[in-house]
Design a protein around this motif. Sequence first.
Motif, PDB file in Angstrom:
ATOM      1  N   VAL A 259       0.824  -1.210   0.000  1.00  0.00           N
ATOM      2  CA  VAL A 259       0.000   0.000   0.000  1.00  0.00           C
ATOM      3  C   VAL A 259       0.856   1.258   0.000  1.00  0.00           C
ATOM      4  O   VAL A 259       0.519   2.264  -0.636  1.00  0.00           O
TER       5      VAL A 259
ATOM      6  N   TRP B  86      -1.874   3.766   6.573  1.00  0.00           N
ATOM      7  CA  TRP B  86      -2.693   4.069   5.409  1.00  0.00           C
ATOM      8  C   TRP B  86      -4.180   3.933   5.699  1.00  0.00           C
ATOM      9  O   TRP B  86      -5.004   4.062   4.779  1.00  0.00           O
TER      10      TRP B  86
ATOM     11  N   SER C  92      -5.970  -1.186   0.193  1.00  0.00           N
ATOM     12  CA  SER C  92      -6.489  -0.143   1.083  1.00  0.00           C
ATOM     13  C   SER C  92      -8.003  -0.018   0.975  1.00  0.00           C
ATOM     14  O   SER C  92      -8.685   0.203   1.982  1.00  0.00           O
TER      15      SER C  92
END
Length: 539
Positions: free
Chosen positions: A64, A316, A476
Amino acid sequence: MTVTFRSPEAGTAPWTGARDRSRDGLRNRFETHLLTHYGPAWQVAQRSRWLHRRLNSKLTDLAVLKAPPRPNPLSVKAPYTSWDSLTDRSWVGRHLPPVAELPKGLPAPEEVAELFRREGEGRYCTRSSALLPAFAQWFTDGFLRGHAATGDPRRTDSPHTLDMCQLYGDRADVTACLRTFEGGRLKSRIINGAEFPPALCEGGRISDEFRAIRPVRFDEVPEDRLDTLFACGGERVHAHIGPMALNVLFLREHNRVAGLLAAAHPDWGDERVFQTTRNTLIVTMIRVMLEEYINHITPYHFGFVLDPVRTDRGVWHRENWATIEFSLVYRWHSLIPSTYTIAGRPVPLERTIANARLVVDRGLGPLFEDLSRQPAGLAGLFNTDELLLPIEAHSVSVGRELRLASYNDYRVHYGFPRVTDPQQISGDPRVQEALLEMYADVDAIDLYVGLFAEEPEPGAIFGRLLERIISVDAFSEALNNPLLAPRLFGPDTFSPEGMRVVRETRSFSDLVHRNLPEDKARYDVSLGRGAAQTRAALR
């Protein structure tokens, strides 16, 4: 402008796949080598639950964080940061700011689309079955959405998360018209002992019962197919047989799980059974997406698993926001065959679109096996069916309308050096020559073209940049789902029975075979084929 290239007979050396990797970046080459070699060592590491979970968390973060994490400072609303660009998610997100000016002399989108035109029946992928693009289209239809009312590529009706609105609908009135309001179930009908969604239309018109459903491009559906369409929450009734079959599968799974919950909790009302079943199906779908789909499209020896407790710690973890880049990445038209083999007979692609009769007549188990036995198309240029070329042209046009940065600019954003020669994009002389003929400079190559021109690494399905954009946004998007928050991921949200469903679902085949009450046969159902299935079995 006409795209031409020399054939091998005309003196061009045959394609050896020897792409120049000098511009891949040392760290990228090292990470790829590590993850695609030393299979026995990775197998040993994954036998330890403790080590597997920690590797899973670290490698998810690594994937990510190949791009700056959300929130992105911009949406397509304006080329500067504003409160609206950070909060108004009716605008499509973007990773890079718009360029001030597009390169001079770019070929028209219709000319660029010729780079994608399939030659004959096309080339096939040795790793993936035709079920792969069907599953990808179905699950992305839930959150990579345009704005149905305006058609403006800058606006979106997307929920920006995986909520299975393609089954349940994206508005309360759509969901309501699909429910029975008894036992938490969705409306369905039985045809020859098998369960299917109800018919959307009667006499060529949407039934009053389902008038809340507003499908896009409904006027393009051939008149003789209107009464075959299924009533489902998704807006794309013009989908082909793969996504339609997936809606049938998840409808059956919803009603199956609702029956389990209603029997286990007789004190629950319809609403609680329905909502708890929906929670269960969303997370079940995420698990299949991560543990079968993502693990299939990566060429790694490591197998990712759904582990909300550890992956929730990533920096994230921010609110989801679907981007224009992610939308372009998922236009896998080259993977869609020109002809499907159904019940041993060839069926042209056009006859599979908006034709639910094929799903009913063939049956769910046999149809999924048909798709699993047929190879997907090979990802890349020169391999899109003519029927889909207007969509390729539209994709290029949207990128330019939104002034997307170039393919090379996006390489830098995602951690790759800029390429300086087409040989660093592909080892195929045809691709090299076509890019040189279409674009005067590699820095002018459109993002959309570069994504599919890139030659995949050995064992991979997609090129490096496309694969990376998927890993950044897919992980994500999926793992930021609110149902996966550690506080929520438990029996209070899903019920003990729902938690058991989630834990026992390890593959797409599991979903299929527990939803074939009319057919007790076992079918070979898989996103992969051949060597890919062998590799998956070794994990």
